[in-house]
Write a protein that holds these residues in place. Structure first.
Motif, PDB file in Angstrom:
ATOM      1  N   ARG A 157      -6.515   7.015  -6.091  1.00 33.78           N
ATOM      2  CA  ARG A 157      -7.097   6.065  -6.192  1.00 33.78           C
ATOM      3  C   ARG A 157      -6.346   5.038  -5.566  1.00 33.78           C
ATOM      4  NH1 ARG A 157     -10.193   8.703  -6.419  1.00 33.78           N
ATOM      5  NH2 ARG A 157     -12.138   9.554  -8.092  1.00 33.78           N
TER       6      ARG A 157
ATOM      7  N   ASP B 127       0.909  -0.985   0.430  1.00 32.45           N
ATOM      8  CA  ASP B 127      -0.069   0.008  -0.314  1.00 32.45           C
ATOM      9  C   ASP B 127       0.806   1.310  -0.014  1.00 32.45           C
ATOM     10  OD1 ASP B 127      -2.081  -1.406   0.081  1.00 32.45           O
ATOM     11  OD2 ASP B 127      -2.752  -1.053   2.529  1.00 32.45           O
TER      12      ASP B 127
ATOM     13  N   ASN C 156      -5.665   0.367  -4.527  1.00 34.63           N
ATOM     14  CA  ASN C 156      -7.057  -0.282  -5.154  1.00 34.63           C
ATOM     15  C   ASN C 156      -7.892   0.384  -5.544  1.00 34.63           C
ATOM     16  OD1 ASN C 156      -4.062  -1.463  -4.199  1.00 34.63           O
ATOM     17  ND2 ASN C 156      -5.128  -1.530  -2.072  1.00 34.63           N
ATOM     18  N   GLY C 157      -8.014   1.074  -6.129  1.00 39.95           N
ATOM     19  CA  GLY C 157      -9.083   0.620  -7.427  1.00 39.95           C
ATOM     20  C   GLY C 157     -10.433   1.934  -6.214  1.00 39.95           C
ATOM     21  N   ARG C 158     -10.399   2.525  -5.562  1.00 40.30           N
ATOM     22  CA  ARG C 158     -10.735   2.924  -4.320  1.00 40.30           C
ATOM     23  C   ARG C 158     -10.533   4.348  -4.315  1.00 40.30           C
ATOM     24  NH1 ARG C 158      -9.289   4.415   0.744  1.00 40.30           N
ATOM     25  NH2 ARG C 158      -7.720   2.490   1.159  1.00 40.30           N
ATOM     26  N   SER C 159     -11.259   5.324  -3.556  1.00 41.34           N
ATOM     27  CA  SER C 159     -10.784   6.816  -3.656  1.00 41.34           C
ATOM     28  C   SER C 159     -10.032   6.616  -2.188  1.00 41.34           C
ATOM     29  CB  SER C 159     -11.765   7.405  -3.092  1.00 41.34           C
ATOM     30  OG  SER C 159     -12.438   7.918  -4.301  1.00 41.34           O
TER      31      SER C 159
END
Ligand code: HEM
Length: 396
Positions: A214, A91, A216-219
């Motif tokens: 983003r 991350d 992992n594809g999220r905000s």
């Protein structure tokens, strides 16, 4: 020290008690020799790594020395992650990436003229006086403004941003947790206001960059964005303000070095590296050990706190020639004063360029300056100054 039969540890040192001269230099020298992996009972108990080699190894092994559970000793759990520092791979990479365009070397170098202007504007009123405080009236506000400039903080927010950085550095240096909570609450309301505003009107500012990120594809969540601002107001300010304070304190005590830098300003960047190495403005940061390990003659258990003591590693005799001597034009070293590995200071170039710009303007403005009374120093986890009284010759 650990009693092997009972597993009981006896404290080797306390970070709350600096040496008689207010620094940690003699203590760290003793620890590197006597107990390079040292135990302290403070802050719930923690290990301190003081050797350059051990700190580099720990930075290369985030699986064992995790930043995700804690990034400082003591750990400050205020309900948000202090990003990007309080995260581990994978991350960490994307968390860090949002900051890098703001702090890239070419962008920061482009700010040099503006940084010098900011320094001159703070110096101008000081020129009319014979005494002033080089920390409170110059180094601290200058570092706050340099940070606002680099992060594209709107100018109408600079004074509030500067009050956060000042209060947070006061809070850290005095262990004033209520003050940290007060700053956290102000930052939180700013973040909430800005999220609303920049969602509708995105720009080239930091908040718009957070909103476009983003992971992992999220905000990013508002709690994560809050954590970024909290880390930036602390890590991005105190370190530079303290380094500039060390530079001015050193030059006030060593007019021969000030004279040399005036005559050879091209040496200033090397002098900045040496100031940061020698005076170690950020003493140490933290990790949590995730499994039982042996390090030198000590056993570090899973779940224990570990401090990476950058300031001790910076004077490691096994790494640096004449480690305890300040060498104004020391050739480039493998200093870890800006960290090492994945979490290597993302603001290092901002720190370097702003300190160099401020030194240059200060030396140009004051042909002489001298200490004028007792300084007020900070203690763990930073070593710097709240106050550096100086005297300059009267303007005829
Ligand atoms: C002389 C000045 C500075 C010093 C000595 C310094 C020191 C450090 C050190 C030792 C680390 C590594 C932390 C770790 O591995 O646990 C670090 C990371 C960091 N620093 Fe600095 N710093 C300075 C200036 C700045 C500035 C001006 C900023 C402004 C943005 C900044 C922002 C950060 C951030 C965000 C991180 C975390 C990076 C990551 O997790 O990837 N620092 N700094």
């Amino acid at each position: 020290m650990t009693d092997e039969s009972t597993g009981t540890k006896t404290a080797d040192w306390s970070p709350l008690v600096p040496d008689a001269d207010g620094t940690y230099a003699a203590r760290f020298k003793d620890m590197r020799e006597r107990c390079p992996v040292a135990w302290s009972d403070d802050f719930g108990g923690f290990w301190a790594l003081t050797k350059h080699e051990d700190i580099v190894k720990a930075c290369k092994d985030p699986g064992t020395f995790s930043s995700q559970q804690q990034f400082a000793v003591p750990h400050l759990d205020l309900g948000f992650p202090w990003l990007p520092l309080q995260s581990d791979p994978p991350d960490h990479g994307p968390y860090r990436q949002v900051l890098t365009p703001f702090l890239s070397k070419p962008r920061i170098q482009g700010f040099e003229p503006r940084l010098r202007e900011l320094a001159r504007a703070l110096i101008e009123p000081l020129r009319e006086r014979e005494t002033f405080d080089a920390s409170e009236e110059f180094a601290q506000p200058f570092a706050g403004e340099a940070l606002c400039l680099a992060l594209n903080i709107p100018e109408d927010m600079w004074s509030e941003f500067r009050s956060w950085t000042w209060n947070i550095s006061t809070a850290f240096s005095t262990g004033n947790v209520p003050l940290i909570l007060e700053v956290a609450a102000s930052v939180r309301s700013y973040v909430e206001r800005e999220i609303k505003d920049k969602t509708d009107n995105p720009g080239d500012d930091l908040m718009s960059a957070f909103l476009a990120t983003r992971i992992n594809g999220r905000s990013l969540t508002s709690t994560e964005i809050h954590g970024y601002y909290m880390l930036l107001t602390s890590a991005g300010h105190d370190t530079s303000a303290n380094s500039l304070g060390h530079a001015l304190h050193h030059l006030a005590h060593h007019p021969e070095h000030a004279a040399r830098l005036r005559a050879e300003p091209e040496l200033i960047p090397r002098a900045v590296e040496e100031i940061v190495r020698f005076y170690g403005p950020l003493i140490g940061l933290g990790r949590t050990c995730t499994k039982d390990i042996e390090l030198r003659d000590r056993t570090i258990k899973a779940g224990e706190q570990v401090a990476l003591v950058w300031a001790a590693a910076a004077r490691d005799e096994d790494q640096f020639e004449d480690a305890d001597t300040f060498v104004l034009d020391r050739p480039v070293t493998r200093s870890v004063s800006f960290g090492f590995g994945a979490h290597y200071c993302v603001g290092a170039d901002l720190g370097r360029v702003q300190i160099a710009a401020a030194i240059r303007e200060f030396l140009d403005a004051f042909s002489e300056f001298a200490p004028n009374g007792d300084v007020v120093r900070t203690i763990w986890p930073t070593q710097g100054f709240r106050s550096i009284p100086v005297r300059v010759p009267a303007v005829p």
